[in-house]
Structure formats: C-alpha cells, structure tokens
Scaffold this active site. Structure first.
Site, PDB file in Angstrom:
ATOM      1  N   SER A 678       0.706  -1.052   0.028  1.00  0.00           N
ATOM      2  CA  SER A 678       0.017   0.044  -0.069  1.00  0.00           C
ATOM      3  C   SER A 678       1.491   1.499  -0.186  1.00  0.00           C
ATOM      4  CB  SER A 678      -1.018  -0.187   1.150  1.00  0.00           C
ATOM      5  OG  SER A 678      -0.228  -0.261   2.140  1.00  0.00           O
ATOM      6  N   LYS A 721      -7.071   3.049   7.999  1.00  0.00           N
ATOM      7  CA  LYS A 721      -6.252   3.706   7.518  1.00  0.00           C
ATOM      8  C   LYS A 721      -6.764   5.414   7.651  1.00  0.00           C
ATOM      9  CE  LYS A 721      -3.584   0.482   5.416  1.00  0.00           C
ATOM     10  NZ  LYS A 721      -3.297   0.295   3.078  1.00  0.00           N
TER      11      LYS A 721
END
Length: 775
Positions: A678, A721
């Site tokens: 990511s 996140k």
C-alpha cells in the site's frame, strides 16, 4: 475245595459292600433286616451280607442280590431312636447264596462257603514276586492319593503275606461298591490279585489325569478367584463402613444404556463393549481402558438437543446490551435467527470473525450463545499442531483421549451447542499431522454429520453445532479451510466507539472487579478521551481496559488509605494516575516540503501514518532503500522509479539525470519491520517531488499500490487507515478508485471532517499531491 451247606440269616446292603477281614458298622431300619440280625444274635451271631444290585429296591428278592457276599460275625448292636439298629460286624469269609426260603418273615438263605486253594499251589517265589509288585504299585498309588493316612500306608507296606496285603488294600483304599463286589467275587487269590492290580493302575491314571486337569484349571482360576475373593472382602469392608455399593459397574453401564438417547447401532456398540468389560479381570490395564471408553460413549449426547431461543427481539436486545457497534456481526446473527425460525432446521453457517485483537470477537460468540440459549464451548486452536487434538488418539495408544471436538460435545451435554474455534489462523502442522486439514471435515456441512473421531470410532453428528471461528488475519488460513467459512470483518474501533464502550461496559466491569461501588469513582468524558488518545494505541479495547483497571486500583488505595469518599478523574489529574502520555499522534506537517510524503499503513493493532522521505544527491545512479523494508515495499519502490524514468521527458527531466544522481528512500523508525502493498504511490510521489524539486502538500496522505505503467491498484484495511489520517489531522486522503465501494461502507462519523479523493493513475496522484509551480 471242601464245601458244606447251611441256613443263615441274610442282610441286604444298599450302597455298600463288606470284604472279608473288614470291621465296619452300619445302620439298618428295614424290619426284615432287623429281624434277621436279631435271629442271628439268638443263634451263632453269623449273618450273610449281600449287596443289592439296585439300592432303591425296598423288598429285595434273590434276583435283586449279588450271589456272592461275605459271611460276617455280629460284634455289637446299638438301638437308636426311630427304630434304627446300628450293627458292628467283622467279615470272615466269602459265601455263595444258593437259595432263599420263600415264606420266611426275614431273609434266610441256604449258603455255600467258598474256599481258595490256589494259594497252596503258588510257589514262595511266585508269591514274593506278586507281593513286591503289589507293594510297588500301592506305593505309587499312595503318592498320588495323599488322603490315605501314613499309618495305614505303613501297615499295608509291612504286610508279609500276599493275601494279607490284598485284603488290607481292598479294605483301606476308596473303591466303588462295584469294585469291592468284584474283589468279593474273586475267590481265586491270583484272580483277586490281578483284578486289584488293574483297579489300582486305573486309579493311579485317573488321579494323575485329575491332578493335571486341576493344575490347568487352578492356573486359570487362581487369578480370577483371588480377584473375586478380594472384591468380596472389599464389599464386606464397604458394608461395614456403610459404603455398600451392591450394583456392579457393568449393571450401572447397562442401566445407563437403557436411558441413553441414541440410535440402535450406537447402543449395540456400547453393549458389546460392556459385555467385553464384564469378562475382564477387574485389575487389568485393559479393563481400565475399556471402562474409560464406555464412560466416554455414555457421556456423549448422541441424540440429546437443547431448545434454541429463536426470538429475534430477545437476540437483538442481548447483543446490544453486551456490545457497542459491530453492526455487521449483529445483522448476520439476526439473519441466522430469522432463517432458523422459518425453516426449523439445524443446519448452521460457519462464521469467521476476522479483525485485530481486542475488538470483541471472542466475547461476541459468548453473547450469541446467550442470545440463542445454547451451550457454549470454547476451543483455543492457537499453536495446536497435532492432528490428534482434533481427531482424537487411536485407542491402541496408552493414554488415548478423544479429540477436542468430541470432548467439547461431552462437556456441553447436548449435540447442538455453540462452538467457538478461537485463533483459527494460528493452527500449524508438523510431523504429527496437519491440523488445518483435520478441521476441513469438522467445518464441512456436507461431511460433518458423520465425523469419525479416532478414539470414539463411531460416527458423531456435528451438523447441528453452530461454529463461530475467530482470526486476526485471513492470510495464514489455508485456502480450502477459508472456503468453508463465511467471513465477517470486525474492524477497528473509532475513538468515539471506544468512548461509548468504556462508558457503557468497561468502567462498570473494572469497578466490579476491583471492588468499587458506583459513586466511589467517576471518570469524566474528557478524561476518557485523554486515556484513549494518549495512553492507548490499538484497534481494540484491551489496553483501554487495563488503563481503567490501573485507575481503579489507585483509586481503591486512596479510598482505603486516605479515607476518601469519592475519587474523581478529570483531564487535569489524569497524569497523577497514569503518568505522562505514552503516545502522541504524528500530526500533519505544518508546511509543504520537498521529498516528504505521508503514507497510510495497516497493522494488526489498527491504522497508522507512515512518513516517507526521499533525498537526491549527485552520484553515479545508485538507488538505496533503508528503514527495514520488506520485499513487497522494495519492489514497489523499484516499480515507482521505473515509472518515473519512463515519464521523465513528460515532466522535463533530463535523460542523463538518473545516471548522475543517487536516490535514497528512507522510512523513519528503522528498527520497526515494514511491509505491504500500500506504499507504492507514496514512494513514487516522494521520489518525483525530490527529483522535480517540487514540494508535496502537507495536509495530504495517500495509500495505494503502483504498477510499472503508473496504474493505481486497490488496497485493504481502509477504515483503519482513514482513522489514522483523521487522528493526524489530515484533510485530504488519496484512495484508489477501485476502493470506492469500501469507502461507501465506512460510517459518516469516521469520514466527517476529511476529504476522500479517488485516483486511478499516478498522473492523477501527482496532480493532487504536488504543489503547483509558481508562474
């Protein structure tokens, strides 16, 4: 042979025979016999003793008596009560009954005395040889038959004449009536000798065979007899102590089988084992094994079920009381309840709750059991590596036990409990077998109705069990096992959710645990927010519970030592109870900087922000990565630099730039391992910023993977996140276009105050993140 005839009273004997030379007494009660004896006493006291062929004949005639008997002298008469006469006689010589007088009131016979003349014809050597032969065989007989007294044996062996020894042996050894009659009828000495030798030889053989048989039987019986005697003694001791248990274990087992709710095949198997157990010695090791096996079979709930509570309102109430949030899990459980109430069938889904530690996965399974009114069984699979833990040990092994699945049924007592398979992602395998493969049959709805445990050996129905599994990640769960389960993601809690959980559940729980009453301790909302943000850094609430427990302990100390009535915890005095803040969120940069970009990462403890720094310096084209990066992040960095070089002309970068400059990528906190798919666009943006000397917006964060052609790929853990970005006061988050569906599922509470921008290419990422050049 000289013969003479005379008339004499005759006494018929039943079940006995008298040899010449024998002194014996017997009782008579028949009138004819009594009259014959009295008549003999009036004359010369002599009677002829003849044995009856059939002892049951009451009025014997001549045909009912043996022809040859013994002439005997009456020595004594004693009258006994009940018209019984006891007679003591001494046998003198053999005599033959010629005829009986027909009209006499008692038996009177015409007899002929029998005399043996063969003895005179035998030479002394022949007699000595016969004497020695008889002595030898009698010695053997006396060894085999120990019931003959030593004095009698000695008397017989000291006999000097053959006839004396023959008579002594015939009198003293236990011969049958027929055997004695044979000796009586053997008038000839040689004939009598031969018949006696044959009889003694046969008796010796019989005694030897009997002794061998007795030894064999004794060998088999001794142990059982000892066990029986000991058990009987134990029974008596227990009765004396008032602890009598008159019913045997086998009978108890049989009674339990009658009450057992099970199919015919199961009962037959148990009955066969009980019959085996009956025939075993009580103290043998195999007996203990069979007993344990029978007890296990009887303890299993073969067809015993509990009634589920299918009231949806009740289920929803329980779940809401015990847990805050977890809407997806609650919704799925209520759907299950609705389907069960309509179908009335026992088929159950296999749910797998996946999420970080401390998010309530285990406790919600307990709440589901409570809502459904099911028995609750927890099986911890963390670190289990032996297949026998699931399938059980084979009974051939010492100390064999059923597997955890069957043991759980045994403890639950019903066949439809709720099973919590905790930490299913942490099972492992080694040389003892593959545990995850053993779980395949357990969790397969098409197979688990006939699950075979190695110990039980009888198929067990697991189809009515409601299985709920928990895992921290699906990455380590084998694909076939994962395919059998329905995944429900349990995500991290927001600060607001943690605040509600603390107020509604945790504070009350820790106060009870530490003995505090409701009014003795108060914690303000601002203090709770301070604990959540400054003293805990986790996805769940375990550390939050520990910190609240720490406050309770210190408050309890103050209440006891300082005699306080109440302790109040506020934002101002929080440091007094918990010390200085342990965690501070890495806030957004105050100004735009070149080569520094804020990325978003997912960890097992929730989301976090990750600052990536890139520096460019004159050199020879070296490309360096530091910060303890994993293989995936290294590959993402290389893909990023390749993309930048491919579009260098578009952004006005010189062709020889990368040959004359070194690029260094660093992620701070170098001691912490970092890996994952990511950070690709984050590293590419930082490198482009450093190469172009253009700053990156300070209030932006991003997540996504990059390809060589600059496409942005989707990622996971988006909720965590975004929570991390919000905590860091980030205003704009760049998210891959393909994650749009995931953002739509995130609650508005989390998205409030933060902007989401979807990107599909690296070009879009750079357009949003790089500060425009001044013209």
């Amino acid at each position: 042979m000289s013969e003479y005839e005379r008339k004499i009273p005759v006494v018929a004997l039943r079940g006995m025979a008298v040899l010449p030379g024998m002194l014996i007494h017997f009782d008579i009660n028949r009138p004819k016999s009594i009259e014959a004896v009295e008549s003999a006493m009036d004359n010369n006291q002599m009677v002829l003793l003849l044995t009856q062929r059939d002892p049951d004949v009451e009025e014997p005639e001549q045909k009912d008596l043996y022809e040859i008997g013994t002439l005997a002298q009456i020595k004594q008469l004693i009258k006994l009560p009940g018209d019984i006469l006891r007679v003591l006689v001494s046998g003198t010589e053999r005599a033959k009954l010629e005829s009986l007088e027909p009209d006499s009131t008692y038996l009177v016979g015409e007899i002929q005395l029998l005399e043996d003349k063969t003895k005179i014809q035998l030479s002394p050597l022949e007699q000595e040889a016969m004497l020695r032969g008889l002595k030898d065989i009698f010695e053997l007989y006396s060894i085999e038959n120990t019931r003959i007294g030593k004095e009698v044996v000695k008397q017989i062996l000291n006999a000097k004449e053959l006839q004396e020894m023959i008579d002594l042996i015939g009198i003293n050894i236990p011969l049958s009536v027929e055997g004695k009659q044979i000796l009586i009828e053997a008038v000839n000495l040689v004939d009598r000798y031969e018949k006696l030798m044959v009889m003694i030889s046969e008796e010796i053989e019989i005694l030897r065979i009997k002794k061998d048989l007795q030894a064999k039987v004794k060998e088999k019986v001794d142990k059982n007899q000892k066990d029986y005697i000991l058990r009987e003694q134990l029974k008596v001791i227990r009765e004396e102590l008032g602890e009598s248990n008159t019913v045997s274990d086998a009978e108890n087992f049989m009674a339990a089988v009658e009450k057992l709710k099970a199919k015919k095949e199961v009962k037959e198997k148990i009955i066969n084992e009980i019959n085996r157990y009956k025939n075993m010695p009580g103290n043998s090791s195999e007996s203990a094994v069979v007993r344990g096996y029978i007890e296990t079979l009887l303890a299993l709930p073969w067809d015993k079920t509990s009634k589920d509570n299918l009231d949806i309102n009740h289920g929803e109430k329980i779940l809401n009381e015990d847990h805050y949030g977890l809407e997806k899990v609650k919704e799925r459980i209520l759907e299950f309840l609705s389907v069960r109430s309509l179908t009335k069938k026992g088929d159950s889904p296999i749910l797998c709750l996946v999420g970080p530690p401390g998010t309530g996965k285990t406790s919600i399974a307990r709440s589901v059991a409570k809502a459904l009114n099911k028995e609750y069984v927890r099986i911890s699979l963390g670190g289990v590596r032996d297949e026998a833990e699931i399938r059980g040990h084979r009974r051939t092994y010492v100390g064999a036990l059923p597997g955890r699945i069957v043991s759980g049924l045994k403890s639950a007592g019903v066949k439809n409990p709720l099973y919590l398979l905790d930490e299913i992602d942490k099972v492992s395998s080694d040389y003892k077998g593959d545990t995850s493969s053993a779980l395949l049959e357990v969790l397969d709805g098409e197979q688990n109705n006939k699950f075979v445990d190695h110990y039980v050996e009888i198929p067990v129905d697991l189809s009515e069990i409601l299985f709920i599994a928990t895992a921290n990640t699906v990455q380590t769960i084998p694909r076939p096992l994962l395919d059998r389960m329905e995944l429900i993601e349990v995500t991290s809690y927001t600060e607001n959710e943690k605040l509600h959980i603390a107020k509604e559940h945790l504070i009350r729980k820790v106060m009870e645990k530490n003995g505090l009453k409701e009014k003795q301790l108060t914690i303000s909302d601002h203090a709770l927010k301070g604990i959540i943000s400054g003293y805990t850094k986790e996805a769940g609430v375990r550390n939050l519970e520990r910190k609240l427990s720490e406050i309770c302990r210190k408050a309890a100390k103050e209440l006891v030592s300082k005699k306080k009535v109440q302790v109040k915890i506020t934002e101002k005095n929080l440091v007094k109870y918990l010390g200085k803040e342990k965690y501070t969120h890495q806030m957004a940069n105050e100004k735009n900087e070149i080569g520094i970009v804020r990325g978003l990462a997912w960890t097992s403890f929730g989301g976090d922000t990750l600052q990536i720094e890139v520096n460019v310096m004159p050199g020879k084209g070296k490309f360096e990565l530091t910060g303890q990066l994993g293989d995936v992040m290294k590959e993402s960095a290389k893909a990023g630099i390749s993309y930048i070089r491919s579009v260098s002309e578009q952004y006005g970068i010189e062709v020889e730039y990368f040959e004359k400059h070194d690029i260094h990528i660093h992620i701070p906190e170098g001691a912490v391992p970092k890996d994952g798919p990511s950070a690709g666009i984050t590293m590419a943006t930082a490198m482009m910023s450093a190469v172009l000397k253009r700053p990156v917006r300070a209030d932006i964060a991003m997540t996504g993977e990059i390809t060589l052609r600059g496409r942005v790929l989707p990622i996971g853990g988006l909720k965590e996140k975004i929570l991390a970005a919000k905590a860091a006061k980030i205003k704009l988050v760049l998210v891959p276009e393909q994650n749009k569906k995931d953002v739509e599922e995130i609650s508005s509470e989390i998205l409030d105050g933060i902007a989401i921008q979807y990107v599909d290419t690296m070009e879009e990422v750079l357009s949003f993140s790089l500060v425009p050049e001044e013209k």
